[in-house]
Motif scaffolding. Sequence first.
Motif, mmCIF file in Angstrom:
data_model
loop_
_atom_site.group_PDB
_atom_site.id
_atom_site.type_symbol
_atom_site.label_atom_id
_atom_site.label_comp_id
_atom_site.label_asym_id
_atom_site.label_seq_id
_atom_site.Cartn_x
_atom_site.Cartn_y
_atom_site.Cartn_z
ATOM 1 N N GLY A 207 0.790 -1.219 0.000
ATOM 2 C CA GLY A 207 0.000 0.000 0.000
ATOM 3 C C GLY A 207 0.825 1.273 0.000
ATOM 4 O O GLY A 207 0.265 2.371 -0.120
ATOM 5 N N ILE B 212 3.145 4.343 -1.193
ATOM 6 C CA ILE B 212 3.335 5.102 -2.427
ATOM 7 C C ILE B 212 4.826 5.253 -2.660
ATOM 8 O O ILE B 212 5.567 5.705 -1.776
ATOM 9 C CB ILE B 212 2.652 6.477 -2.340
ATOM 10 C CG1 ILE B 212 1.132 6.288 -2.255
ATOM 11 C CG2 ILE B 212 3.006 7.345 -3.548
ATOM 12 C CD1 ILE B 212 0.363 7.577 -2.049
ATOM 13 N N TRP C 104 3.302 5.973 -7.484
ATOM 14 C CA TRP C 104 2.727 4.652 -7.750
ATOM 15 C C TRP C 104 2.462 3.955 -6.426
ATOM 16 O O TRP C 104 3.310 3.950 -5.534
ATOM 17 C CB TRP C 104 3.687 3.819 -8.599
ATOM 18 C CG TRP C 104 4.007 4.436 -9.922
ATOM 19 C CD1 TRP C 104 4.952 5.400 -10.181
ATOM 20 C CD2 TRP C 104 3.372 4.155 -11.178
ATOM 21 N NE1 TRP C 104 4.947 5.732 -11.516
ATOM 22 C CE2 TRP C 104 3.992 4.984 -12.151
ATOM 23 C CE3 TRP C 104 2.354 3.280 -11.569
ATOM 24 C CZ2 TRP C 104 3.618 4.949 -13.492
ATOM 25 C CZ3 TRP C 104 1.982 3.241 -12.906
ATOM 26 C CH2 TRP C 104 2.611 4.074 -13.849
ATOM 27 N N ARG C 105 1.277 3.353 -6.313
ATOM 28 C CA ARG C 105 0.934 2.632 -5.094
ATOM 29 C C ARG C 105 1.255 1.143 -5.261
ATOM 30 O O ARG C 105 0.836 0.502 -6.232
ATOM 31 C CB ARG C 105 -0.549 2.806 -4.749
ATOM 32 C CG ARG C 105 -0.910 2.219 -3.375
ATOM 33 C CD ARG C 105 -2.372 2.456 -3.025
ATOM 34 N NE ARG C 105 -2.700 3.867 -2.989
ATOM 35 C CZ ARG C 105 -2.446 4.662 -1.946
ATOM 36 N NH1 ARG C 105 -1.847 4.184 -0.878
ATOM 37 N NH2 ARG C 105 -2.794 5.945 -1.989
ATOM 38 N N GLU D 130 0.882 -2.677 -4.678
ATOM 39 C CA GLU D 130 -0.139 -3.659 -4.305
ATOM 40 C C GLU D 130 0.489 -5.050 -4.412
ATOM 41 O O GLU D 130 0.769 -5.547 -5.511
ATOM 42 C CB GLU D 130 -1.359 -3.553 -5.223
ATOM 43 C CG GLU D 130 -2.087 -2.218 -5.126
ATOM 44 C CD GLU D 130 -3.361 -2.173 -5.959
ATOM 45 O OE1 GLU D 130 -3.728 -3.210 -6.565
ATOM 46 O OE2 GLU D 130 -3.989 -1.096 -6.020
ATOM 47 N N VAL E 285 -1.150 6.751 -8.993
ATOM 48 C CA VAL E 285 -2.028 7.458 -8.065
ATOM 49 C C VAL E 285 -2.957 8.430 -8.793
ATOM 50 O O VAL E 285 -4.161 8.489 -8.526
ATOM 51 C CB VAL E 285 -1.190 8.183 -6.993
ATOM 52 C CG1 VAL E 285 -2.061 9.094 -6.131
ATOM 53 C CG2 VAL E 285 -0.473 7.159 -6.106
#
Length: 216
Positions: free
Chosen positions: A100, A102, A144-145, A147, A166
Amino acid sequence: MAFSFFAVAVLLYLGLEVPEGSPAPATAAQEGVQITYGSVIKLMHDRTKFRLHSHDVPYGSGSGQQSVTGFPNVDDSNSYWVVKPPPDSSAKQGDVIPNGAIIRLQHMRTRKWLHSHLHASPITGNLEVSCYGGDMNSDTGDFWRLEIEGSGKTWKQDQRVRLRHVDTGGYLHSHDKKYSRIAGGQQEVCGVREKRPDNVWLATEGVYLPINTSDV
């Protein structure tokens, strides 16, 4: 020995330091190591095995910014990326990266950031992914997140992950559609808003900085 020399060369090039008494940076010879801020990595597209790549060649359409592609060969220096937090983050070099988080990815050779926006990608018309900015020039288009697939809580080498932009909500994506000119044989990298098998990546080769224990 070659990897040790490469690790030292990369750290010197980036102006990074390994604290005295810390273990040596891990390389591709070690599997499943933690990815920390400041690590220099290659990202491999899970399905096609091409590496995320950039070079000082602009797109001929869209934004005209520095192009980003998928590259078929493992041994190419233009496929290295430095993992960094956002500029206003309290994260430090050597900190582990939780699911999660960034992050930003800085292209090692050109110093520009992995970037996306609403321009159309050249082949499929999806969201364009480019490289933009520089050491002192970065904005939210570079965010960018992370995952992580499955139950992993922190990012590790050889772990299946997605990177979601994002600003646009597009996942970093590639496929087997290839360029015929300029970047002939390299495949398109773009952003798509749907979660698909083709937007899964793994960190592979690189120099992985040891975990920061200064606050422990």
